[in-house]
Design a protein around this motif. Sequence first.
Motif, PDB file in Angstrom:
ATOM      1  N   UNK A 179      26.571 -37.093 -87.844  1.00  0.00           N
ATOM      2  CA  UNK A 179      26.364 -38.503 -87.305  1.00  0.00           C
ATOM      3  C   UNK A 179      26.399 -38.523 -85.884  1.00  0.00           C
ATOM      4  N   UNK A 180      25.391 -39.359 -85.129  1.00  0.00           N
ATOM      5  CA  UNK A 180      25.681 -39.365 -83.758  1.00  0.00           C
ATOM      6  C   UNK A 180      26.389 -40.502 -83.385  1.00  0.00           C
ATOM      7  N   UNK A 224      32.277 -43.305 -92.249  1.00  0.00           N
ATOM      8  CA  UNK A 224      31.443 -42.294 -92.091  1.00  0.00           C
ATOM      9  C   UNK A 224      31.824 -41.295 -93.216  1.00  0.00           C
ATOM     10  N   UNK A 225      33.039 -41.184 -93.573  1.00  0.00           N
ATOM     11  CA  UNK A 225      33.397 -40.128 -94.640  1.00  0.00           C
ATOM     12  C   UNK A 225      32.675 -40.649 -95.896  1.00  0.00           C
ATOM     13  N   UNK A 274      30.707 -34.859 -86.705  1.00  0.00           N
ATOM     14  CA  UNK A 274      30.532 -35.924 -85.811  1.00  0.00           C
ATOM     15  C   UNK A 274      30.323 -35.764 -84.271  1.00  0.00           C
ATOM     16  N   UNK A 275      29.078 -36.089 -84.206  1.00  0.00           N
ATOM     17  CA  UNK A 275      28.556 -35.669 -82.738  1.00  0.00           C
ATOM     18  C   UNK A 275      28.699 -37.026 -81.712  1.00  0.00           C
ATOM     19  N   UNK A 315      41.629 -35.911 -90.129  1.00  0.00           N
ATOM     20  CA  UNK A 315      42.246 -36.527 -91.497  1.00  0.00           C
ATOM     21  C   UNK A 315      41.344 -36.705 -92.409  1.00  0.00           C
ATOM     22  N   UNK A 316      40.152 -37.403 -92.084  1.00  0.00           N
ATOM     23  CA  UNK A 316      39.021 -37.565 -93.045  1.00  0.00           C
ATOM     24  C   UNK A 316      38.131 -36.429 -93.474  1.00  0.00           C
ATOM     25  N   UNK A 317      38.380 -35.248 -92.813  1.00  0.00           N
ATOM     26  CA  UNK A 317      37.640 -34.040 -93.397  1.00  0.00           C
ATOM     27  C   UNK A 317      36.259 -34.032 -92.616  1.00  0.00           C
TER      28      UNK A 317
END
Length: 456
Positions: free
Chosen positions: A49-50, A72-73, A80-81, A128-130
């Motif tokens: 994800x940008x 996002x998760x 995450x970019x 924390x959300x991997x």
Amino acid sequence: MKKILLVFMGLSVFLSCKKEAEKPEQVVDADTTALAPLTDEVMENAVIYEANIRQYSEEGSFKSFTKDIPKLKELGVKILWVMPIYPISTTKSKGSLGSYYAISDYTKVNPEFGSLEDFRQLVKTAHDNGIYVILDWVANHTGWDHVWLKEHPEYYTKDEAGNITHTVGTDWTDVADLNYDNTEMREQMISDMLYWVKEEKIDGFRCDVAGMVPVDFWEKAISTLKKEKPVFMLAEAWEPELQDNAFDMGYGWDTHHKMNDIAKGKENIEAWDHRMAQIDSMYDADDILMNFTSNHDENSWNGTVFERMGDGAEAFAALTYCAPGMPLIYSGQEYDMNKRLLFFEKDTIIKTKGRFYDIYKKLGQLKNNNAALNGGKKAASYKRISTSDKEHVLAFERQKDGRQLIYLANLSDAQVTTTVDHEGVFKNYMTGEEISLEKDKEYHLEPWEYIIYVND
């Protein structure tokens, strides 16, 4: 009265303690929740994800973006970019806010987005959300306010008159070109990259115009970073040699351009087949390419997904997940964003869930959990399936570890009738309906209709 007051106070304390006992404060041991090191296995089924921090929210801040990381998760994002977060040069800047890519200091954060502590919270929340965090890195040039221009003018490219120049052959007048013949500059660049990995716990970099920087620099820089910890490195470049001993993934620019051309009716399915053959001949089996229907450059300069791909936007989004490689979601695509975001000014993504949020969520689950879509260094196989309509219908099969997936789509704006040279009983992944494929059967596909067949 005093006794009554004391009894009341005691009762209040008791009730307060009881309430706290019912909801104890959770003390988290950082060691037990630390995100595992990034591995090749993570790359196999990751969605990237940008994040455009400036435009993601009305506030345009780290804090506002961090609140949405759990979403996002939910979309299956694993990497995450984050677009450049550094202070922006004001000298020769473009627009009122300037470009993220005209950096004045590589080791600080842009106060427009918040504080360093705010960024640290973003990284922690992602972990924390991997989700792994990679920062956008601009090694080819700096802004004109960068401290190096005053302290180390020898770090920069100069013209015949001895004047520092912007990158030759571009209109990037807001930046000064770096001279990679200078070894001291190279070492300082690596040191600044290492700071973010060691001190701020990030997990790698997306490297801007990586093909304009010498390959041997990247090889040394990335080798140094990986001695510190496993990192994920994305090159904004197509050159295969960048993945030999440096980057994990490059841009599938030509794949993207073919999709745009097919959507506009300039090319047909033959162009897709030529592109897949080109990838096989140019890249090694363990090279990874990023698939996308949009990114910050495409959106701002070439048009929204809907401008470029029209009613085919969903079919091409599904194709970026089903084809070999790693799919990208650019900020706002999950909210059906249909406007070109301003690049040098404040703009805002309207985060209202429409058609695409659930589509990306479902595609993300498929990518994360079905080995037939593995797209990393040990990718699932890709096999083209013949159809009777060779111009408009794309069909292919992916397989790995007993899992099978077939993508079938009419990539045209007219209804087609076709046969498919494959058979079996499958599930339509997007609808859950059981569906059969028979070799001699004719199938009618509506304009831009696609089906994802899975064998479970």
